[in-house]
Design a protein around this motif. Sequence first.
Motif, PDB file in Angstrom:
ATOM      1  N   SER A 278       0.842  -1.208   0.000  1.00 42.61           N
ATOM      2  CA  SER A 278       0.000   0.000   0.000  1.00 42.61           C
ATOM      3  C   SER A 278       0.868   1.246   0.000  1.00 42.61           C
ATOM      4  O   SER A 278       0.632   2.180  -0.771  1.00 42.61           O
ATOM      5  CB  SER A 278      -0.893   0.049   1.241  1.00 42.61           C
ATOM      6  N   ALA A 279       1.876   1.252   0.860  1.00 46.29           N
ATOM      7  CA  ALA A 279       2.767   2.414   0.939  1.00 46.29           C
ATOM      8  C   ALA A 279       3.421   2.662  -0.413  1.00 46.29           C
ATOM      9  O   ALA A 279       3.486   3.800  -0.888  1.00 46.29           O
ATOM     10  CB  ALA A 279       3.844   2.182   2.006  1.00 46.29           C
ATOM     11  N   LEU A 280       3.873   1.589  -1.035  1.00 52.01           N
ATOM     12  CA  LEU A 280       4.530   1.701  -2.335  1.00 52.01           C
ATOM     13  C   LEU A 280       3.580   2.278  -3.379  1.00 52.01           C
ATOM     14  O   LEU A 280       3.954   3.142  -4.171  1.00 52.01           O
ATOM     15  CB  LEU A 280       5.023   0.320  -2.781  1.00 52.01           C
ATOM     16  N   ASP A 281       2.352   1.829  -3.362  1.00 57.24           N
ATOM     17  CA  ASP A 281       1.359   2.336  -4.321  1.00 57.24           C
ATOM     18  C   ASP A 281       1.140   3.838  -4.153  1.00 57.24           C
ATOM     19  O   ASP A 281       1.063   4.575  -5.139  1.00 57.24           O
ATOM     20  CB  ASP A 281       0.031   1.600  -4.145  1.00 57.24           C
ATOM     21  N   TYR A 282       1.016   4.279  -2.922  1.00 59.22           N
ATOM     22  CA  TYR A 282       0.801   5.713  -2.693  1.00 59.22           C
ATOM     23  C   TYR A 282       2.011   6.523  -3.140  1.00 59.22           C
ATOM     24  O   TYR A 282       1.895   7.560  -3.791  1.00 59.22           O
ATOM     25  CB  TYR A 282       0.512   5.995  -1.212  1.00 59.22           C
ATOM     26  N   VAL A 283       3.202   6.036  -2.797  1.00 58.31           N
ATOM     27  CA  VAL A 283       4.417   6.763  -3.199  1.00 58.31           C
ATOM     28  C   VAL A 283       4.523   6.783  -4.726  1.00 58.31           C
ATOM     29  O   VAL A 283       4.832   7.815  -5.321  1.00 58.31           O
ATOM     30  CB  VAL A 283       5.684   6.138  -2.553  1.00 58.31           C
TER      31      VAL A 283
END
Lengths: 252, 322, 158
Positions: free
Chosen positions: A41-46
């Motif tokens: 999820s973090a990667l997707d947002y970044v």
Amino acid sequence: MNHLLKYTLRLGDNALILGQRMSEWCGHGPFLEEDIAMANSALDYVGRARLLYTYAASIDSVKGRDEDFYAFRRDEAEFENLQICELPNGDYAFTILRQFLFDHYCVLVYRALSRFDKPSDQLPGLAAKIVKESSFHLARSTKWVQRLGLGTIESNLRMKRALEELWGYTREFFDYDETDRSMVSIGACPEKEKLRFDWSNLVEKVLFDVSLKLPESKWEANGGRQGVHTEHMGKLLAEMQVLQRRYPSLSW
Amino acid sequence: MVKNMEKIGQFERKIAEEEKIEPKDWMPDKYRSSLIRQISQHAHSEVVGQLPEGNWITRAPTLRRKATLLAKVQDEAGHGLYLYSAAETLNTSREEMWDALLDGSAKYASIFNYPTPTWADVGAIGWLVDGAAIVNQISLCRTSFGPYARAMERICREESFHQRQGFEIMQTLAKGSEEQREMAQDALNRWWWPTLMMFGPHDAHSMHSQQSMKWKIKRQSNDELRQQFIDQTVEQADHIGLTIPDEKLKWNEERGHYDFGEIDWGEFERVLMGHGPCNQSRLQARQKAHEKGAWVREALSVYTAKEKRGDFKIMEREAVNE
Amino acid sequence: MSLEQKISRIVSQIVDPEIPYLTIKELGIFREVQQEGPHITVVIAPTYLACPATDAIEEEIISKLKDEGFCKVDVLRQFKPSWTTDWITKDGREKMRRFGVNPPETTLESKCGLKQEPICPKCGACESESLNEVSGTVCKSLFRCLACCETFEHFKCL
């Protein structure tokens, strides 16, 4: 005033700041499968932030800017993310519920942006892809809201507390200003009351099904869009921007 | 008794003929327990390995580096998941393996007991630690237990990208400002020797090596693999203008390999026994996450049981009737 | 051979660094070459927006073409139409199976509920249990074959 630039940067700021928060969970999740999910999820947002910032740089009248300029060389008052994104992670209930509430907002906002008629422009296509990928996240966070809402007495209580804390921040989703209204007028952003109606319908049904009552508090967050933040934002940026501030103008 | 001899015979024939042993095949108890130990240790290493690198995700100096590091940490967690799953086919459970990690009885790669005080450490881990892991894992692609061999092939492919990314970080720093060059050299100085220790003690002193080699769990010796790693890495360091911190490092034309200095086995033992800089904090971090997450796991378990019983279908029907 | 064909041939052979047994052509990432005078644009469709391989692929395209003497090259990321697993070639799917990954069903099969159980790439059985929705990368999920106990990845339909 370049409203499209401002609007895009706000979306990028939301994504980056929330991505930054989610990445704090890496290696500290309740079990391995969730470590993976949170990192993802973090990667997707970044990743989303990177593309939005890159688009913003292409329409910025000040040339030579790039994704890292917007992320690392702007001060707190220049970030126009919603305050809900910058709040510390709290417990897992808080993190999951925040993602659930925010992702529903994102899907509605990006769906409108994807229908924005601007031929040979990348933004509508990018927005459509964001909607597609967000559906995975939404399915996941909805499932977790159900698990935690209907699991144990303790998990339900934690969800209740999380909702009480988060609810006032969701009011900011509908706190439109001149930029939002300008985007509504060109068909790139949902009209405020339609957004509120659609979002409320989607979210409230799930919350009702898991026995979570809507909080009664009338407190509402505002100011994020004007660069006014909670006291958490300064510390978040201090950490995020440390290397570029300490060693300006270097390649990494 | 006769049946057992037949089974042992079959097992040994498969090993001799390089046929893979699969989960449903008969295997000696010690072979099974060696594999559980080795595979779960490998899985624990992937999982604990998230922590030293995860330390820099929030402070990564560019968005590209932040995204790359997040993807790497996710990948490593995924490798851990895959390996736990492979180990479970040997009649152990995730709970057992995880409990052993948290109570300190199971080991993980000692290399992760070192801290990452600078951004260059992230580069050093990718370049050196993943580089060493790949050398080891390439060898393990020929290990006799099928699921472990296939896991190694998969993991090697993905870790090559990680190693390349780590090397690129070091390369960028090495040709950057003076402070960046010093940061890179300092990281290399701190990570070089512990990386060499990753290959384990000299063969003569290795407790498990002999039996593991006999059963082809292990395919090459610790010293062989360590030499391979040194030979390939010295040239990479030269290429980016960094100096390996070993005064005795010298090409030996006769051997066709680099000669190198003696490892501080005292340090290796100390870290292995739990006295490294981060042994306590790594374990405590995972213990804390486990304790704090107990209510989440319980909620998931209770919810899943309710779902299986059909409780929510009853609720839906009642809602519709209302 | 036209210039566009020549460039296509070079670019088609570039591998995805995260899935190095597949080329960007086989994955459906490489879409087309556009030429405007001396200027060349290579169009790629990123698989997932945050995939770190996309940056590496862009750099590799520019680098490989520079080696072949093409210096005025840009890479354009196409979001519309958006990358879909339907664009993975038949060869690409076969290679996935050979390397132990179950290829995705088509989007049509998925929409019509004709999704098949993932087939174990080792023994071919159609009976598996889902271990996790997301494996080490977002594009794949993790399964275990109930027949032979093999853990394998399934490339998700997008």
